[in-house]
Design a protein around this motif. Structure first.
Motif, mmCIF file in Angstrom:
data_model
loop_
_atom_site.group_PDB
_atom_site.id
_atom_site.type_symbol
_atom_site.label_atom_id
_atom_site.label_comp_id
_atom_site.label_asym_id
_atom_site.label_seq_id
_atom_site.Cartn_x
_atom_site.Cartn_y
_atom_site.Cartn_z
ATOM 1 N N TYR A 1 21.849 30.916 31.269
ATOM 2 C CA TYR A 1 22.134 31.169 29.852
ATOM 3 C C TYR A 1 21.588 30.037 29.004
ATOM 4 O O TYR A 1 21.753 28.865 29.326
ATOM 5 C CB TYR A 1 23.638 31.297 29.638
ATOM 6 C CG TYR A 1 24.035 31.399 28.178
ATOM 7 C CD1 TYR A 1 23.872 32.596 27.483
ATOM 8 C CD2 TYR A 1 24.555 30.301 27.504
ATOM 9 C CE1 TYR A 1 24.224 32.688 26.146
ATOM 10 C CE2 TYR A 1 24.916 30.386 26.173
ATOM 11 C CZ TYR A 1 24.752 31.586 25.493
ATOM 12 O OH TYR A 1 25.086 31.674 24.170
ATOM 13 N N SER B 1 23.529 18.752 20.885
ATOM 14 C CA SER B 1 24.180 20.034 21.098
ATOM 15 C C SER B 1 23.471 20.844 22.174
ATOM 16 O O SER B 1 24.114 21.448 23.045
ATOM 17 C CB SER B 1 24.218 20.817 19.783
ATOM 18 O OG SER B 1 24.825 22.076 19.964
ATOM 19 N N CYS B 2 22.152 20.846 22.134
ATOM 20 C CA CYS B 2 21.384 21.579 23.147
ATOM 21 C C CYS B 2 21.590 20.960 24.529
ATOM 22 O O CYS B 2 21.828 21.670 25.503
ATOM 23 C CB CYS B 2 19.903 21.573 22.778
ATOM 24 S SG CYS B 2 18.823 22.297 24.032
ATOM 25 N N ALA C 1 26.247 22.282 30.450
ATOM 26 C CA ALA C 1 27.463 23.032 30.750
ATOM 27 C C ALA C 1 27.182 24.439 31.241
ATOM 28 O O ALA C 1 27.890 24.958 32.124
ATOM 29 C CB ALA C 1 28.349 23.089 29.499
ATOM 30 N N LEU C 2 26.141 25.092 30.689
ATOM 31 C CA LEU C 2 25.929 26.510 30.973
ATOM 32 C C LEU C 2 24.559 26.851 31.552
ATOM 33 O O LEU C 2 24.339 27.974 32.004
ATOM 34 C CB LEU C 2 26.130 27.322 29.681
ATOM 35 C CG LEU C 2 27.518 27.217 29.036
ATOM 36 C CD1 LEU C 2 27.502 27.879 27.662
ATOM 37 C CD2 LEU C 2 28.563 27.866 29.929
ATOM 38 N N LYS D 1 21.146 18.254 16.800
ATOM 39 C CA LYS D 1 20.789 19.476 17.513
ATOM 40 C C LYS D 1 20.368 19.169 18.944
ATOM 41 O O LYS D 1 20.662 19.938 19.867
ATOM 42 C CB LYS D 1 19.673 20.210 16.773
ATOM 43 C CG LYS D 1 19.435 21.616 17.310
ATOM 44 C CD LYS D 1 18.528 22.425 16.415
ATOM 45 C CE LYS D 1 18.422 23.854 16.916
ATOM 46 N NZ LYS D 1 17.548 24.688 16.051
ATOM 47 N N GLY E 1 25.135 21.657 25.800
ATOM 48 C CA GLY E 1 25.280 23.084 26.092
ATOM 49 C C GLY E 1 24.534 23.499 27.339
ATOM 50 O O GLY E 1 25.043 24.279 28.151
ATOM 51 N N TYR E 2 23.324 22.941 27.503
ATOM 52 C CA TYR E 2 22.543 23.309 28.679
ATOM 53 C C TYR E 2 23.138 22.717 29.949
ATOM 54 O O TYR E 2 23.148 23.357 31.002
ATOM 55 C CB TYR E 2 21.094 22.846 28.519
ATOM 56 C CG TYR E 2 20.192 23.398 29.597
ATOM 57 C CD1 TYR E 2 19.795 24.729 29.579
ATOM 58 C CD2 TYR E 2 19.761 22.596 30.648
ATOM 59 C CE1 TYR E 2 18.980 25.253 30.579
ATOM 60 C CE2 TYR E 2 18.952 23.098 31.648
ATOM 61 C CZ TYR E 2 18.567 24.434 31.614
ATOM 62 O OH TYR E 2 17.778 24.947 32.609
ATOM 63 N N PRO F 1 21.928 28.162 25.535
ATOM 64 C CA PRO F 1 22.777 27.996 24.345
ATOM 65 C C PRO F 1 21.966 28.210 23.071
ATOM 66 O O PRO F 1 20.748 28.001 23.045
ATOM 67 C CB PRO F 1 23.261 26.546 24.456
ATOM 68 C CG PRO F 1 23.109 26.206 25.905
ATOM 69 C CD PRO F 1 21.915 26.970 26.384
ATOM 70 N N LYS F 2 22.639 28.609 22.009
ATOM 71 C CA LYS F 2 21.973 28.866 20.740
ATOM 72 C C LYS F 2 21.191 27.650 20.264
ATOM 73 O O LYS F 2 20.087 27.773 19.717
ATOM 74 C CB LYS F 2 23.001 29.274 19.683
ATOM 75 C CG LYS F 2 22.400 29.634 18.334
ATOM 76 C CD LYS F 2 23.468 30.069 17.345
ATOM 77 C CE LYS F 2 22.854 30.410 15.991
ATOM 78 N NZ LYS F 2 23.897 30.835 15.003
ATOM 79 N N ALA F 3 21.747 26.458 20.477
ATOM 80 C CA ALA F 3 21.095 25.229 20.021
ATOM 81 C C ALA F 3 19.788 24.953 20.749
ATOM 82 O O ALA F 3 18.983 24.133 20.302
ATOM 83 C CB ALA F 3 22.036 24.044 20.197
ATOM 84 N N CYS F 4 19.563 25.631 21.871
ATOM 85 C CA CYS F 4 18.345 25.434 22.657
ATOM 86 C C CYS F 4 17.284 26.500 22.378
ATOM 87 O O CYS F 4 16.216 26.473 22.993
ATOM 88 C CB CYS F 4 18.670 25.430 24.146
ATOM 89 S SG CYS F 4 19.719 24.056 24.688
#
Length: 327
Positions: A239, A226-227, A233-234, A223, A230-231, A241-244
């Motif tokens: 935004y 993934s966080c 990248a976005l 996780k 995702g962070y 990410p859900k994982a964050c």
């Protein structure tokens, strides 16, 4: 030529917008007090060269400078006395439906017992001498042998002894059933005050706890990755990410500059997402386990505006440095 100017002007606008969206100075950090997490409490340090997942660390400790052993009530109390706001503990389920606080998967290294920790009852574990295997001189002397018989605590004992302290529970497996066991245990022990707990675990129990107990802000290596990805990248857009969301993030200081909006805007984004960020040490310098901030030099890398967490393995060093001056 005109087209080139238009492209240049457009690029400048985009860069300026990205800068402003992620400018740390333009954000106010959370109105909280920085928290200091002591990994394992106050414990015996050991040589880290050649460490593997199965290395026995009790027989490679450095010459002791104090009388505390990790994951014991006295070591946790000492950590709190030195300035810790929370401690990390390691837990295993027992054969009689309880949880014991102990680091190793097996008993052979540290104790006078044998076998896999979770294949014993609480009574059997309570009968052991958890200081039995510690030596700093290759087995010539065992300075803690006989002093820690019956000192392996239960999870209930830890949470009862420190009812108002943050406790990070490290589930030492990747079995999703342990998430259900912990959930059931917490339901049976409301006096544990689960609102002050968080969990680090393998991928499967982390996913299961995200469903059962999102209030524990469960996380694990998968996780975290993934966080982080995702962070990166976005996160520039604001935004999350859900994982964050509703989780705990561990941010290495040597990579913090890659985190959009670090430090102030990063803190506000994670706080707004119901998450918490702990600063940890340089991942390139630590072999085995989570890297921590352990020296005055490493602590000096923490921004003055940091209002979330700091993880340390040397509470005896970092704790006094972080304490407010006496009035």
């Amino acid at each position: 030529m005109k087209k080139r100017y238009i492209i240049g002007a457009g690029s400048a606008v985009v860069i300026a917008a990205l800068y402003l969206i992620n400018a740390s100075w333009a954000a106010t950090p959370p109105e909280t007090t920085p928290q200091l997490l002591s990994h394992r409490g106050l414990y015996q340090h050991y040589r880290r060269e050649g460490l593997t997942r199965d290395t026995c660390t009790a027989d490679r400790i450095l010459p002791p400078t104090h009388g505390y052993l990790e994951n014991t009530l006295p070591s946790m109390q000492a950590a709190f006395d030195l300035g810790a706001d929370g401690v990390e503990i390691d837990v295993h389920p027992t054969t009689d439906g309880d949880f014991v606080v102990f680091h190793d998967w097996t008993l052979d290294c540290r104790t006078d017992g044998k076998g896999i920790t979770r294949q014993h009852s609480m009574a059997e574990l309570k009968a052991l001498d958890i200081g039995y295997g510690y030596t700093a001189d290759g087995g010539k002397t065992y300075p803690f042998r006989g002093q820690f018989k019956g000192r392996m605590p239960s999870l209930a004992e830890v949470l009862t002894a420190f009812p108002d302290k943050h406790i990070l529970i490290n589930i030492k497996s990747n079995d999703s059933r342990e998430a259900d066991l912990l959930d059931a245990w917490l339901k049976a022990h409301p006096e544990a005050h689960p609102e002050r707990l968080s969990v680090f675990a393998g991928e499967r129990p982390t996913q299961r706890l995200a469903v059962l107990r999102p209030d524990l802000r469960p996380t694990g290596k998968a996780k975290l990755k993934s966080c982080a990805l995702g962070y990166m990248a976005l996160g520039w857009s604001g935004y999350m990410p859900k994982a964050c969301r509703h989780t705990t993030m561990y941010l290495p200081t040597n990579y913090a500059w890659l985190a959009w909006g670090y430090p102030n805007r990063l803190q506000t984004r994670f706080a707004d997402a119901g998450s918490y960020v702990w600063l940890i040490g340089d991942v390139n310098k630590r072999k085995g386990g989570m890297p921590s901030l352990n020296t005055p030099e490493e602590l000096s890398k923490v921004p003055k505006s940091w209002r979330m967490g700091i993880v340390t393995d040397t509470i005896e060093v970092i704790g006094p440095l972080s304490m407010p001056p006496a009035q």
